[in-house]
Motif scaffolding. Structure first.
Motif, PDB file in Angstrom:
ATOM      1  N   ALA A   1      78.770  59.886  48.362  1.00  0.00           N
ATOM      2  CA  ALA A   1      78.299  60.764  47.292  1.00  0.00           C
ATOM      3  C   ALA A   1      76.814  61.083  47.472  1.00  0.00           C
ATOM      4  O   ALA A   1      76.374  62.228  47.299  1.00  0.00           O
ATOM      5  N   THR A   2      76.029  60.072  47.831  1.00  0.00           N
ATOM      6  CA  THR A   2      74.593  60.276  48.047  1.00  0.00           C
ATOM      7  C   THR A   2      74.348  61.157  49.262  1.00  0.00           C
ATOM      8  O   THR A   2      73.509  62.061  49.239  1.00  0.00           O
ATOM      9  N   LEU A   3      75.101  60.919  50.328  1.00  0.00           N
ATOM     10  CA  LEU A   3      74.971  61.700  51.562  1.00  0.00           C
ATOM     11  C   LEU A   3      75.285  63.169  51.297  1.00  0.00           C
ATOM     12  O   LEU A   3      74.545  64.069  51.709  1.00  0.00           O
ATOM     13  N   LEU A   4      76.381  63.426  50.587  1.00  0.00           N
ATOM     14  CA  LEU A   4      76.778  64.809  50.323  1.00  0.00           C
ATOM     15  C   LEU A   4      75.798  65.495  49.373  1.00  0.00           C
ATOM     16  O   LEU A   4      75.503  66.686  49.526  1.00  0.00           O
ATOM     17  N   ARG A   5      75.294  64.736  48.403  1.00  0.00           N
ATOM     18  CA  ARG A   5      74.346  65.316  47.446  1.00  0.00           C
ATOM     19  C   ARG A   5      73.090  65.816  48.163  1.00  0.00           C
ATOM     20  O   ARG A   5      72.487  66.820  47.766  1.00  0.00           O
ATOM     21  N   TYR A   6      72.701  65.130  49.219  1.00  0.00           N
ATOM     22  CA  TYR A   6      71.522  65.546  49.988  1.00  0.00           C
ATOM     23  C   TYR A   6      71.708  66.957  50.542  1.00  0.00           C
ATOM     24  O   TYR A   6      70.745  67.717  50.649  1.00  0.00           O
ATOM     25  N   PHE A   7      72.939  67.299  50.899  1.00  0.00           N
ATOM     26  CA  PHE A   7      73.227  68.627  51.443  1.00  0.00           C
ATOM     27  C   PHE A   7      73.677  69.613  50.367  1.00  0.00           C
ATOM     28  O   PHE A   7      74.201  70.689  50.680  1.00  0.00           O
ATOM     29  N   GLY A   8      73.489  69.240  49.114  1.00  0.00           N
ATOM     30  CA  GLY A   8      73.848  70.146  48.032  1.00  0.00           C
ATOM     31  C   GLY A   8      75.327  70.169  47.721  1.00  0.00           C
ATOM     32  O   GLY A   8      75.830  71.105  47.087  1.00  0.00           O
ATOM     33  N   ASP A   9      76.050  69.147  48.154  1.00  0.00           N
ATOM     34  CA  ASP A   9      77.495  69.055  47.941  1.00  0.00           C
ATOM     35  C   ASP A   9      77.758  67.916  46.956  1.00  0.00           C
ATOM     36  O   ASP A   9      77.105  66.874  47.021  1.00  0.00           O
ATOM     37  N   GLU A  10      78.701  68.086  46.071  1.00  0.00           N
ATOM     38  CA  GLU A  10      78.973  67.069  45.051  1.00  0.00           C
ATOM     39  C   GLU A  10      80.328  66.409  45.271  1.00  0.00           C
ATOM     40  O   GLU A  10      81.310  67.080  45.610  1.00  0.00           O
ATOM     41  N   LEU A  11      80.379  65.108  45.095  1.00  0.00           N
ATOM     42  CA  LEU A  11      81.628  64.355  45.130  1.00  0.00           C
ATOM     43  C   LEU A  11      81.909  63.912  43.700  1.00  0.00           C
ATOM     44  O   LEU A  11      81.099  63.189  43.103  1.00  0.00           O
ATOM     45  N   PRO A  12      83.026  64.334  43.106  1.00  0.00           N
ATOM     46  CA  PRO A  12      83.253  64.081  41.680  1.00  0.00           C
ATOM     47  C   PRO A  12      83.504  62.617  41.336  1.00  0.00           C
ATOM     48  O   PRO A  12      83.404  62.227  40.180  1.00  0.00           O
ATOM     49  N   HIS A  13      83.820  61.794  42.329  1.00  0.00           N
ATOM     50  CA  HIS A  13      84.110  60.383  42.061  1.00  0.00           C
ATOM     51  C   HIS A  13      83.759  59.568  43.297  1.00  0.00           C
ATOM     52  O   HIS A  13      83.632  60.129  44.404  1.00  0.00           O
ATOM     53  N   PRO A  14      83.563  58.252  43.168  1.00  0.00           N
ATOM     54  CA  PRO A  14      83.269  57.430  44.352  1.00  0.00           C
ATOM     55  C   PRO A  14      84.352  57.586  45.413  1.00  0.00           C
ATOM     56  O   PRO A  14      85.533  57.752  45.103  1.00  0.00           O
ATOM     57  N   CYS A  15      83.945  57.519  46.689  1.00  0.00           N
ATOM     58  CA  CYS A  15      84.852  57.903  47.772  1.00  0.00           C
ATOM     59  C   CYS A  15      85.921  56.861  48.085  1.00  0.00           C
ATOM     60  O   CYS A  15      86.994  57.195  48.590  1.00  0.00           O
ATOM     61  N   GLY A  16      85.641  55.588  47.832  1.00  0.00           N
ATOM     62  CA  GLY A  16      86.604  54.545  48.169  1.00  0.00           C
ATOM     63  C   GLY A  16      86.684  54.242  49.653  1.00  0.00           C
ATOM     64  O   GLY A  16      87.526  53.447  50.087  1.00  0.00           O
ATOM     65  N   ASN A  17      85.801  54.846  50.460  1.00  0.00           N
ATOM     66  CA  ASN A  17      85.849  54.632  51.911  1.00  0.00           C
ATOM     67  C   ASN A  17      84.446  54.469  52.492  1.00  0.00           C
ATOM     68  O   ASN A  17      84.140  54.967  53.563  1.00  0.00           O
ATOM     69  N   CYS A  18      83.591  53.756  51.753  1.00  0.00           N
ATOM     70  CA  CYS A  18      82.308  53.315  52.287  1.00  0.00           C
ATOM     71  C   CYS A  18      82.138  51.855  51.894  1.00  0.00           C
ATOM     72  O   CYS A  18      82.876  51.346  51.031  1.00  0.00           O
ATOM     73  N   ASP A  19      81.182  51.181  52.501  1.00  0.00           N
ATOM     74  CA  ASP A  19      81.059  49.750  52.238  1.00  0.00           C
ATOM     75  C   ASP A  19      80.736  49.444  50.783  1.00  0.00           C
ATOM     76  O   ASP A  19      81.237  48.459  50.218  1.00  0.00           O
ATOM     77  N   ASN A  20      79.934  50.294  50.130  1.00  0.00           N
ATOM     78  CA  ASN A  20      79.596  50.029  48.732  1.00  0.00           C
ATOM     79  C   ASN A  20      80.779  50.207  47.792  1.00  0.00           C
ATOM     80  O   ASN A  20      80.851  49.572  46.746  1.00  0.00           O
ATOM     81  N   CYS A  21      81.711  51.096  48.162  1.00  0.00           N
ATOM     82  CA  CYS A  21      82.931  51.255  47.368  1.00  0.00           C
ATOM     83  C   CYS A  21      83.922  50.123  47.655  1.00  0.00           C
ATOM     84  O   CYS A  21      84.575  49.606  46.745  1.00  0.00           O
ATOM     85  N   LEU A  22      84.043  49.751  48.922  1.00  0.00           N
ATOM     86  CA  LEU A  22      85.021  48.737  49.316  1.00  0.00           C
ATOM     87  C   LEU A  22      84.564  47.327  48.967  1.00  0.00           C
ATOM     88  O   LEU A  22      85.390  46.442  48.711  1.00  0.00           O
ATOM     89  N   GLN A  23      83.251  47.125  48.968  1.00  0.00           N
ATOM     90  CA  GLN A  23      82.713  45.793  48.692  1.00  0.00           C
ATOM     91  C   GLN A  23      81.423  45.974  47.895  1.00  0.00           C
ATOM     92  O   GLN A  23      80.329  45.926  48.446  1.00  0.00           O
ATOM     93  N   PRO A  24      81.534  46.221  46.584  1.00  0.00           N
ATOM     94  CA  PRO A  24      80.355  46.541  45.767  1.00  0.00           C
ATOM     95  C   PRO A  24      79.246  45.500  45.915  1.00  0.00           C
ATOM     96  O   PRO A  24      79.499  44.300  46.004  1.00  0.00           O
TER      97      PRO A  24
END
Length: 603
Positions: free
Chosen positions: A378-401
């Motif tokens: 979500a943070t990565l996409l926001r940098y490019f002006g793109d929005e993710l409406p919910h956590p992705c579930g496929n990064c380390d912070n989502c998989l292991q908060p």
């Protein structure tokens, strides 16, 4: 010969049933003579957006590419499809170059790939003026951005195409461009009237993982052994020396690893790149000199052993994994020493003060991405002006908060120690003071007499390094690039130092493991592994025979669809995605033979 419509070309030449969004709109725009700016994720099918209009329109499509080393493969891949393609670059001998030029003028070519420095030469422009032109495609268009991570000075001259050939449509394409870079592309290439097609930046098949360095070679080895056995991948390092040392070490660990950096002889670089593209299971260890435009679809991982200098560079480099849409992993290992090294490199660069300030801002954003506790995608996409409406579930912070802890007291100790040692020393020495180390440097400067000497014995060195790294990331400390990495207090740390504000920091976590990744990546039943391996063998034999990488024959996705649908004749094989008329004619028999043999063996 099939009708020259985009859909017929897609189906019969490239072997795909339907366009992805927004390919159809882009192709229609260019076919009708309009200009286009295309921002599309790696693996999204950008090349079709200029290849198909080049075939559908009369004349030759001119593709501007900075990738001399890869033009031959790109052209060979098109020739395998029956497309008349060529390239002009410094690698050609005089006779061959003259033949290509003659083919250009006579209209024999469908597509011509050319390097920007050659394109803008008066002689080349004169040749183009004699040729029937379908379009200009400016690939890797972010190279025009002077603030960007892949700036190429030759791209600044490409607005001459608009001036000299105002009636020839132009399409500029890239996978990596924030809003500032997009505006710079439009301005410098005179694309003010171009339609803009920005289709999002998300690569959901890539798992983003960022970890603190803790014996990084062991971390890399564990990752390769536990998750990536037999897979091809890229390992990025900041320095040439580290590239060579890492590649040599991986060889001692039993891996087929090759170095790649600008300091190697051109022939060695070319050979290593070809090995990576054409052989299975090769790991390339490289500086950022490697990778732009790499078409290898089955790169299963990208590892950064040092922190990239910007989010753009990180996104571009991680995007070389999983171009085929299958699961891939991007692993970044970083530490405070990376920040110090990158800042020192910036301080000694020949850029203007404005450029250095901009680079520092980009580095700060990159460090922030490393330290966040929320969804990285979500943070990565926001940098490019793109929005993710919910956590992705496929990064380390989502998989292991991440866990956090109240670090207010240790942070005050750290800031106070930096202040009392006169903001002249790096993190390692300040940590020695805090932990009460008895060494020559401590005694030389009298730091064993400071009130902060030994007050931090309760925390390990790794815990203190984590604290200082996060304080730099949050802007409470900065690193003096001209002072050997000295830590300097910022104005924002005052409330914390005075005890007026609490502060929570993240706990560094152990390596995230992904069990059974190989099975997930292949997604092939055990009972079908024999057929899978047989199809891969015949693909490799054909690739070697034709002198092209295996994926030019067929992508893994095409082989998987063969396993799923079990075609037994030409018409059934033609229904498989990625198989057009020419490839059916050239390779269909060999693959059908394997499929039939396997089918008969099961009866």
């Amino acid at each position: 010969m099939t009708a020259n419509t985009p859909l017929n070309i897609l189906q019969h030449t490239f072997g795909y049933e339907a366009f992805r969004q927004p390919q159809q709109d882009i192709i229609d725009c260019v076919c009708q003579g309009g200009d286009a700016l295309v921002i599309m994720p790696t693996g999204g099918g950008k090349s079709l957006c200029y290849q198909i209009p080049s075939l559908a329109r009369s004349g030759v499509g001119i593709v501007v590419s900075p990738l001399i080393a890869l033009m031959e493969d790109q052209v060979n891949a098109l020739k395998e499809l029956g497309v008349n393609a060529g390239y002009l670059n410094s690698a050609l001998d005089l006779r061959t170059a003259q033949q290509v030029e003659q083919d250009l003028i006579s209209g024999e070519l469908d597509l011509l790939y050319i390097a920007p420095e050659r394109l803008v030469q008066p002689r080349t422009l004169a040749l183009l003026a004699q040729a029937p032109l379908a379009l200009f495609a400016i690939d890797e268009a972010h190279c025009v951005a002077q603030w960007g991570h892949d700036f190429r000075a030759d791209y600044l001259s490409l607005n001459i195409l608009h001036e000299r050939f105002p009636n020839v449509p132009r399409i500029a394409l890239t996978a990596t461009a924030d809003q500032r870079t997009q505006a710079e592309i439009v301005e410098r290439l005179s694309l003010n009237n171009a339609q803009q097609f920005i289709s999002g930046f998300d690569r959901p098949n890539i798992q983003y993982r960022i970890q603190q360095k803790d014996k990084p070679r062991n971390q890399l080895l564990n990752f390769l052994q536990l998750e990536q056995a037999g897979n091809a991948g890229i390992v990025y390092c900041l320095s040439r020396k580290k590239v060579e040392e890492t590649a040599a070490w991986l060889v001692t660990q039993g891996y087929d690893a090759l170095p790649y950096h600008a300091g190697l002889p051109a022939a060695t670089r070319q050979q290593n790149q070809m090995r990576f593209l054409r052989d299975d299971n090769v790991i390339i260890v490289a500086t950022i000199a490697f990778g732009m435009g790499i078409d290898k679809p089955d790169v299963r991982f990208v590892v950064h052993l040092d922190m990239p200098k910007s989010v753009e560079a990180y996104y571009q480099e991680t995007g070389r994994a999983g171009r085929d849409g299958d699961a891939a992993t991007a692993l970044l290992l970083y530490g405070l020493e990376d920040v110090v090294k990158l800042q020192q490199m910036m301080a000694t660069s020949e850029g203007s003060e404005e450029f250095k300030r901009h680079e520092q801002q980009r580095l700060s954003v990159m460090l922030g991405l490393c330290e966040i506790t929320t969804c990285r995608r979500a943070t990565l996409l926001r940098y490019f002006g793109d929005e993710l409406p919910h956590p992705c579930g496929n990064c380390d912070n989502c998989l292991q908060p991440a866990d956090t802890w109240d670090a207010s007291e240790p942070v005050r100790m750290a800031l106070s120690c930096v202040y009392r040692s006169e903001q002249r020393f790096g993190a390692s020495h300040v940590i020695d003071i805090l932990r009460g180390s008895d060494n020559e440097k401590i005694r030389k400067f009298g730091h064993d007499k400071l009130s902060t000497y030994g007050i931090g014995k309760g925390l390990a060195i790794t815990e203190w390094r984590s604290i200082f790294r996060q304080l730099v990331a949050r802007g409470y400390l900065t690193v003096d690039p001209n002072g050997y990495g000295s830590l300097i207090l910022t104005e924002s740390c005052r409330p914390i130092l005075r005890g007026e504000e609490p502060i929570e920091l993240r706990k560094d976590k152990a390596t995230l493991k992904a069990p059974s990744v190989r099975k997930r990546l292949l997604d092939i039943d055990e009972a079908d592994m024999g057929l899978w391996n047989a199809l891969r063998r015949v693909r490799k034999e054909l690739a070697d025979e034709h002198g092209v990488p295996p994926y030019v024959i067929f992508h893994d996705a095409t082989l998987k669809e063969m396993i799923e649908k079990r075609p037994m004749n030409d018409s059934e094989l033609l229904c498989i995605s990625g198989i057009g008329d020419r490839k059916l004619e050239q390779y269909g028999g060999e693959f059908l033979e394997v499929l039939r043999e396997y089918e008969y063996a099961q009866d």
